[in-house]
Design a protein around this motif. Structure first.
Motif, PDB file in Angstrom:
ATOM      1  N   PHE A 187      39.525  25.680  47.763  1.00 32.84           N
ATOM      2  CA  PHE A 187      39.345  27.162  48.274  1.00 32.84           C
ATOM      3  C   PHE A 187      37.941  27.690  48.359  1.00 32.84           C
ATOM      4  O   PHE A 187      37.776  28.745  48.433  1.00 32.84           O
ATOM      5  CB  PHE A 187      40.252  28.080  47.601  1.00 32.84           C
ATOM      6  N   GLY A 188      37.074  26.691  48.166  1.00 33.48           N
ATOM      7  CA  GLY A 188      35.689  27.104  48.326  1.00 33.48           C
ATOM      8  C   GLY A 188      34.816  26.780  47.061  1.00 33.48           C
ATOM      9  O   GLY A 188      35.419  26.686  46.000  1.00 33.48           O
ATOM     10  N   PRO A 189      33.705  26.684  47.236  1.00 34.71           N
ATOM     11  CA  PRO A 189      32.762  26.122  46.180  1.00 34.71           C
ATOM     12  C   PRO A 189      32.675  27.039  45.009  1.00 34.71           C
ATOM     13  O   PRO A 189      32.040  26.654  43.997  1.00 34.71           O
ATOM     14  CB  PRO A 189      31.549  25.836  46.772  1.00 34.71           C
ATOM     15  N   VAL A 190      32.898  28.402  45.335  1.00 36.75           N
ATOM     16  CA  VAL A 190      32.754  29.425  44.184  1.00 36.75           C
ATOM     17  C   VAL A 190      33.906  29.901  43.770  1.00 36.75           C
ATOM     18  O   VAL A 190      34.773  30.373  44.493  1.00 36.75           O
ATOM     19  CB  VAL A 190      31.825  30.621  44.803  1.00 36.75           C
ATOM     20  N   GLY A 191      34.094  30.213  42.594  1.00 40.88           N
ATOM     21  CA  GLY A 191      35.230  30.825  41.984  1.00 40.88           C
ATOM     22  C   GLY A 191      35.417  32.228  42.612  1.00 40.88           C
ATOM     23  O   GLY A 191      34.566  32.919  42.487  1.00 40.88           O
ATOM     24  N   GLN A 192      36.642  32.618  42.884  1.00 39.69           N
ATOM     25  CA  GLN A 192      37.095  34.120  43.248  1.00 39.69           C
ATOM     26  C   GLN A 192      38.124  34.571  42.382  1.00 39.69           C
ATOM     27  O   GLN A 192      39.182  33.712  42.245  1.00 39.69           O
ATOM     28  CB  GLN A 192      36.988  34.364  44.611  1.00 39.69           C
ATOM     29  N   MET A 193      38.181  35.670  42.126  1.00 42.15           N
ATOM     30  CA  MET A 193      39.422  36.406  41.344  1.00 42.15           C
ATOM     31  C   MET A 193      39.637  37.714  41.910  1.00 42.15           C
ATOM     32  O   MET A 193      38.850  38.696  42.471  1.00 42.15           O
ATOM     33  CB  MET A 193      38.662  36.617  39.891  1.00 42.15           C
ATOM     34  N   TYR A 194      40.793  37.968  42.336  1.00 41.59           N
ATOM     35  CA  TYR A 194      41.351  39.131  43.055  1.00 41.59           C
ATOM     36  C   TYR A 194      42.323  39.977  42.179  1.00 41.59           C
ATOM     37  O   TYR A 194      43.353  39.344  41.644  1.00 41.59           O
ATOM     38  CB  TYR A 194      42.074  38.797  44.358  1.00 41.59           C
ATOM     39  N   ASN A 195      42.368  41.146  41.989  1.00 41.60           N
ATOM     40  CA  ASN A 195      43.356  41.995  41.238  1.00 41.60           C
ATOM     41  C   ASN A 195      44.030  43.139  42.160  1.00 41.60           C
ATOM     42  O   ASN A 195      43.297  43.661  43.061  1.00 41.60           O
ATOM     43  CB  ASN A 195      42.508  42.644  40.240  1.00 41.60           C
ATOM     44  N   GLU A 196      45.246  43.198  41.925  1.00 42.19           N
ATOM     45  CA  GLU A 196      45.924  44.430  42.155  1.00 42.19           C
ATOM     46  C   GLU A 196      46.750  44.716  40.975  1.00 42.19           C
ATOM     47  O   GLU A 196      46.513  44.011  40.176  1.00 42.19           O
ATOM     48  CB  GLU A 196      47.060  44.246  43.409  1.00 42.19           C
ATOM     49  N   PRO A 197      47.036  46.271  40.682  1.00 46.25           N
ATOM     50  CA  PRO A 197      47.518  46.435  39.475  1.00 46.25           C
ATOM     51  C   PRO A 197      48.546  45.753  38.783  1.00 46.25           C
ATOM     52  O   PRO A 197      49.587  45.442  39.316  1.00 46.25           O
ATOM     53  CB  PRO A 197      47.958  47.886  39.684  1.00 46.25           C
ATOM     54  N   GLY A 198      48.255  45.160  37.515  1.00 41.68           N
ATOM     55  CA  GLY A 198      49.199  44.138  36.827  1.00 41.68           C
ATOM     56  C   GLY A 198      49.217  42.864  37.341  1.00 41.68           C
ATOM     57  O   GLY A 198      49.831  42.086  36.884  1.00 41.68           O
ATOM     58  N   ARG A 199      48.358  42.480  38.463  1.00 38.61           N
ATOM     59  CA  ARG A 199      48.436  41.212  38.988  1.00 38.61           C
ATOM     60  C   ARG A 199      46.818  40.675  39.010  1.00 38.61           C
ATOM     61  O   ARG A 199      46.126  41.369  39.528  1.00 38.61           O
ATOM     62  CB  ARG A 199      49.339  41.260  40.142  1.00 38.61           C
TER      63      ARG A 199
END
Length: 380
Positions: A187-199
């Motif tokens: 999914f690409g060379p850089v770590g990515q983090m995504y949030n929605e409430p509680g997830r």
């Protein structure tokens, strides 16, 4: 040294670390592990501060750990369109020395395989203490008697259940679950983090190719049923934005999933008779950031106190408790769930702000380093 025939349950980190020291002190050590072999890969773990470095150095593996370190990775906190909101720096997630759990387990196993007996694919079924030892039965192997038994088998410890009682009496669920998944898709060379409430959903970061944290009530599932765990993730993340549908499709193709609760161990005593607990079995706090350091330092202290007491387990276990419990108190507080998966948009923004204002991050890291070094190491 008396009481020198010792059984350790668990071949991840704490067990082999203890085996290293006990073998050095002249003990006959057997390590039993339920898994059929060492578990490769896995999440990244880390060490931080002088105390951790000192123990690794005394073990003779500090240079090896440095050679295997990942180097840490920054993680981008992104919105639904993939735009960067903040950066979680590698020094925050990876400590001073970050290494894959599987690499560390392999290193410890290599250092102890010639001096200790490893039995994979087996598990303890009963423990019966006698005046002279502990009679142990196994799922597959013939019964044997050992002088001492050590439970280094994780937060869901089998030894703790057999010797102390049901897990429900010692493990406190903290309202979240997490999952680690190896994917066949980059999914690409850089770590990515995504949030929605509680997830929270992350890819390419320091923990695993795919990393999930979500709020939920207690879940009843078979921890050996991979498809059931994939179904749980699919339900938990249904309707989530960003690249989550694409990530879940890759999860469906994955050969394995590690899904577990975020929980904390609370136990009044680390030992009962000739049985003692080490690592997450005694003071686990899921994703708390201190588990590996506590396991390695705890192994050093427990083995050292046994050697100092000449194998007198009563004296040694009491000293282990007095010396180590104050250091392990960090594992009795904190809950990574609300930090990684905040429960509202405002809390997500507040968490992200911490990484925008460097003085807040520096303060948190200073506090973390203080906890990591808050013990005076003896030279045994």
């Amino acid at each position: 040294m008396k009481n020198a025939n010792i059984l350790i349950s668990g071949a991840s980190i704490a067990g082999p670390a203890l085996a290293h020291w006990l073998a050095r002190y002249g003990c006959a050590v057997t390590v039993v592990e339920k898994a059929p072999s060492l578990r490769p890969g896995g999440q990244a773990v880390d060490f931080k501060g002088e105390t951790h470095r000192t123990v690794l150095s005394r073990m003779g593996i500090l240079d090896d750990v440095r050679a295997l370190q990942t180097g840490g990775h920054d993680q981008l906190l992104v919105d639904a369109e993939g735009r960067t909101l903040a950066v979680m720096p590698g020094e925050f997630t990876g400590g001073e020395l970050e290494i894959k759990r599987g690499d560390l387990a392999r290193l410890l196993h290599e250092r102890t395989a010639s001096s200790c007996a490893y039995v994979f694919g087996d598990s303890i079924t009963s423990l019966t203490e006698t005046p002279d030892g502990v009679q142990v039965t196994f799922e597959r192997a013939a019964p044997r008697t050992f002088d001492l038994v050590v439970g280094a088998d994780g937060i869901h410890s089998n030894v703790r259940r057999l010797a102390f009682g049901p897990e429900s009496g010692f493990v406190r669920f903290l309202g979240h679950h997490y999952a680690l998944v190896d994917l066949d898709q980059d999914f690409g060379p850089v770590g990515q983090m995504y949030n929605e409430p509680g997830r929270m959903a992350a890819v390419g970061g320091p923990k695993a190719p795919a990393f999930f944290v979500f709020a939920s009530g207690p879940l009843d599932y078979d921890r050996d049923d991979v498809e059931q765990q994939k179904d749980i993730l699919a339900r938990a993340y249904a309707g989530m934005g960003w690249r989550v549908p694409e990530v879940l499709a890759a999860v469906r193709r994955a050969p394995s999933v590690y899904l577990d609760s975020i929980s904390q161990v609370r136990i009044d005593r680390y030992s009962r008779g000739r049985v003692v607990l080490l690592g997450d079995a005694a003071y686990g706090n899921t994703l708390g950031g201190f588990g590996t350091g506590l396991a390695v330092v705890g192994a050093y202290v427990l083995a050292g106190e046994l050697a100092a007491a000449g194998g007198d387990h009563r004296a040694a276990f009491g000293a282990y408790e007095r010396v180590f419990r104050p250091y392990a108190r960090i594992a009795r507080s904190g809950n990574a769930g609300p930090f990684l998966a905040p429960g509202s948009p405002s809390r997500i923004r507040m968490r992200n702000w911490m990484f925008k204002y460097r003085f807040l991050l520096a303060w948190m890291m200073k506090v973390t380093d203080k906890f990591a070094t808050d013990i005076k190491l003896k030279t045994y």
